[in-house]
Design an enzyme around this catalytic site. Structure first.
Site, PDB file in Angstrom:
ATOM      1  N   CYS A  47      -3.857  -1.835   8.435  1.00 35.76           N
ATOM      2  CA  CYS A  47      -4.306  -1.062   7.274  1.00 35.76           C
ATOM      3  C   CYS A  47      -5.025   0.233   7.626  1.00 35.76           C
ATOM      4  CB  CYS A  47      -5.213  -1.931   6.397  1.00 35.76           C
ATOM      5  SG  CYS A  47      -4.353  -3.314   5.626  1.00 35.76           S
ATOM      6  N   TYR A  93     -20.870  -1.738  12.605  1.00 33.45           N
ATOM      7  CA  TYR A  93     -20.940  -2.214  13.982  1.00 33.45           C
ATOM      8  C   TYR A  93     -20.175  -1.267  14.904  1.00 33.45           C
ATOM      9  CZ  TYR A  93     -22.838  -6.604  12.248  1.00 33.45           C
ATOM     10  OH  TYR A  93     -23.640  -7.553  11.662  1.00 33.45           O
ATOM     11  N   LYS A 122      -3.020   3.258   9.555  1.00 30.32           N
ATOM     12  CA  LYS A 122      -1.922   3.890   8.820  1.00 30.32           C
ATOM     13  C   LYS A 122      -2.376   4.438   7.471  1.00 30.32           C
ATOM     14  CE  LYS A 122       0.311  -0.027   6.410  1.00 30.32           C
ATOM     15  NZ  LYS A 122       0.227   0.563   5.072  1.00 30.32           N
ATOM     16  N   GLY A 135      -8.436  -1.214  14.415  1.00 28.28           N
ATOM     17  CA  GLY A 135      -6.979  -1.312  14.517  1.00 28.28           C
ATOM     18  C   GLY A 135      -6.432  -2.048  13.320  1.00 28.28           C
ATOM     19  N   GLY A 191     -18.220  -0.289  18.303  1.00 25.57           N
ATOM     20  CA  GLY A 191     -17.314  -1.072  19.126  1.00 25.57           C
ATOM     21  C   GLY A 191     -16.298  -0.191  19.816  1.00 25.57           C
ATOM     22  N   GLU A 222      -3.650  -4.556  -2.928  1.00 29.96           N
ATOM     23  CA  GLU A 222      -4.324  -5.715  -2.336  1.00 29.96           C
ATOM     24  C   GLU A 222      -5.579  -5.257  -1.597  1.00 29.96           C
ATOM     25  OE1 GLU A 222      -4.536  -6.286   1.076  1.00 29.96           O
ATOM     26  OE2 GLU A 222      -3.206  -4.716   1.823  1.00 29.96           O
ATOM     27  N   THR A 247       0.854  -1.184   0.000  1.00 25.97           N
ATOM     28  CA  THR A 247       0.000   0.000   0.000  1.00 25.97           C
ATOM     29  C   THR A 247       0.890   1.234   0.000  1.00 25.97           C
ATOM     30  OG1 THR A 247      -1.753  -1.167   1.180  1.00 25.97           O
ATOM     31  CG2 THR A 247      -1.813   1.239   1.226  1.00 25.97           C
ATOM     32  N   LYS A 259      -6.743   2.185  -3.433  1.00 22.70           N
ATOM     33  CA  LYS A 259      -6.516   1.409  -2.215  1.00 22.70           C
ATOM     34  C   LYS A 259      -6.764   2.265  -0.970  1.00 22.70           C
ATOM     35  CE  LYS A 259      -4.847  -1.494   0.837  1.00 22.70           C
ATOM     36  NZ  LYS A 259      -5.621  -2.643   1.322  1.00 22.70           N
TER      37      LYS A 259
END
Length: 466
Positions: A274, A265, A277, A271, A267, A158, A121, A218
């Site tokens: 991906c 959702y 950052k 974290g 929460g 990806e 990335t 991405k």
């Protein structure tokens, strides 16, 4: 086809294994000899469902190899995937030193036409930097402009979810490929078309675009998903205040096909490797180009604060001074089906409990070893806190004699526990649920004091409470 994967981390290893699975000859290279030793001895340095079995098959078939030999890796593959880490720099921008080092090696050892695929990335404009570095190395070798040593830099980001990465790669919803429209680019397009042909047999999944747009796609995808999460987390805190149930709200808005249910959702914060950052990197890219991404700056701020919400609920219920208290923590990894502890909410929550004097017993089905390594680093300057942190082997080991249960990661095995056994194992029947796994009314009926995210706190049925 002969393919080289530079980097045997999460993305590189999954990419290499899956390409070998469909019949390619794959050479995986890494500068870390420890990783290569693990792989050559039949192990896997990361936890990813289905990956070890796939590596066992492809290794037995002779279609994948692992080495630290950089020269051999460059000479092996016509297609060179760069799948190394791009960690955040101090200002939040992506650190490209490993990407450019890989590019330099390709230029240094190139023995023919190469398709260089940026799988890491990377920010918009990275392909141009990669091209410049390769050109410099070819020039040093007196090969600049050589027809034999032509190359093309391709962006092929990806879109793999940790915990479902193998399935995501083998059954992609889209394949994004950015290629320059020139002679070398046209050759690269044909090679990439051939490589990905097995994934396009049912229907065409490949989206062709220019390199910069592919690089941008991405970041834009992850930023959108992170935005949905922070949006719901922000609303959940208001729901707490006004007495609404965020789960009812989620179902109400998710039923709108224009919105859908994914990533809605509430929460205790996102974290992983991906979202944090990539949001930071996109915000920094905007700043460097004189723009302010106000929504994404808010997304990042909300996520930072959300990791304290569960701690605030604990303090409100049990007091600021938690000395003498023991907390069972279920879930350490940032999400289920992985052992990845990067930016995991458990790190902030556990540290906050330890700072207030609590003892913590943490349990996770797969992340125990990685959690031990990470917290040893996080708490290196706080040895007294580290002494009060223990990682245990079972859910029961965490529960027995604890003052409360804190749920941080939504592993399947946490979704339907024996509540009566759970209640009897705890000193006090209190659950702080950072993933909204249970129904408040059902918990109250069992005499369990239940605190969730953005859900009303139901009054206990005292007739059967401890």
């Amino acid at each position: 086809m002969k393919v080289t994967i530079v980097g045997t981390g999460y993305v590189g290893l999954v990419t290499g294994a899956c390409l070998a699975e469909i019949g390619n000859d794959v050479f995986c290279v890494d500068v870390d000899p420890r990783k290569i030793d693990i792989l050559n001895n039949g192990g896997v340095p990361i936890h990813e469902p289905g990956l070890q079995e796939m590596l066992r098959r492809t290794r037995a078939a002779g279609r994948i190899q692992f080495s630290t030999d950089v020269k051999a890796s460059v000479e092996h593959g016509d297609i060179q995937y760069i799948a190394v880490g791009t960690p955040p720099d101090e200002d939040g921008s992506a650190d490209l030193q490993y990407v450019l080092a890989a590019a330099r090696n390709i230029g240094k050892y190139s023995n023919g036409f190469k398709v260089i695929v940026d799988k890491s990335t990377v920010p918009v404009g990275t392909a141009l930097q990669v091209k410049k570095v390769v050109d410099e190395e070819l020039k040093t070798r007196g090969l600049e402009g050589s027809d034999k040593h032509r190359f093309s830099v391709v962006s092929n980001p990806e879109f793999l979810k940790e915990g479902a990465a193998v399935d995501d790669f083998m059954r992609p919803d889209r394949i994004v490929i950015g290629i320059d429209d020139d002679y070398a680019g046209n050759l690269a397009r044909e090679k990439m078309k051939r490589l990905y042909a097995p994934f396009n047999r049912n229907h065409e999944r490949t989206l062709h675009m220019d390199v910069r747009s592919a690089e941008f796609t991405k970041y834009a995808a992850n930023a959108m998903l992170a935005t949905r999460i922070s949006f719901m987390n922000d609303l959940s805190n208001l729901a707490d205040t006004v007495g609404a149930d965020i789960e009812s709200v989620r179902r109400g808005i998710g039923s709108d096909p224009r919105i859908g249910y994914h990533f809605l959702y509430a929460g205790c914060g996102y974290g992983g490797s991906c979202f944090p950052k990539d949001v930071q990197a996109l915000v920094q890219t905007a700043r460097e180009n004189g723009h302010t991404l106000r929504i994404l700056e808010a997304v990042e701020a909300v996520n930072h604060d959300q990791k304290e919400v569960l701690v605030n609920k604990i303090v409100k219920r049990m007091g600021e001074d938690l000395r003498g208290r023991t907390f069972a923590v279920w879930g350490l990894a940032f999400k289920p089906n992985t052992d990845d502890m990067r930016e995991a909410s458990s790190r902030r929550i556990i540290e906050a409990l330890l700072q207030r004097g609590a003892t913590v017993r943490g349990y996770d089905p797969v992340a125990r070893e990685e959690a031990g390594r990470v917290f040893a680093l996080d708490l290196a300057d706080r040895p007294e806190d580290l002494k009060r942190l223990q990682f245990v082997n079972t859910q029961q080991d965490a529960l027995t004699g604890a003052d409360a249960l804190v749920i941080v990661t939504e592993w399947k095995e946490f979704k339907s526990p024996d509540f009566w056994h759970l209640k009897s194992a705890l000193k006090t029947p209190v659950i702080f649920d950072g993933r909204n796994l249970y129904e408040p009314e059902a918990m109250a009926e069992m005499g369990i004091d239940y605190f969730a995210i953005g859900r009303p706190h139901a009054e206990l049925d005292r007739s059967d409470s401890n």
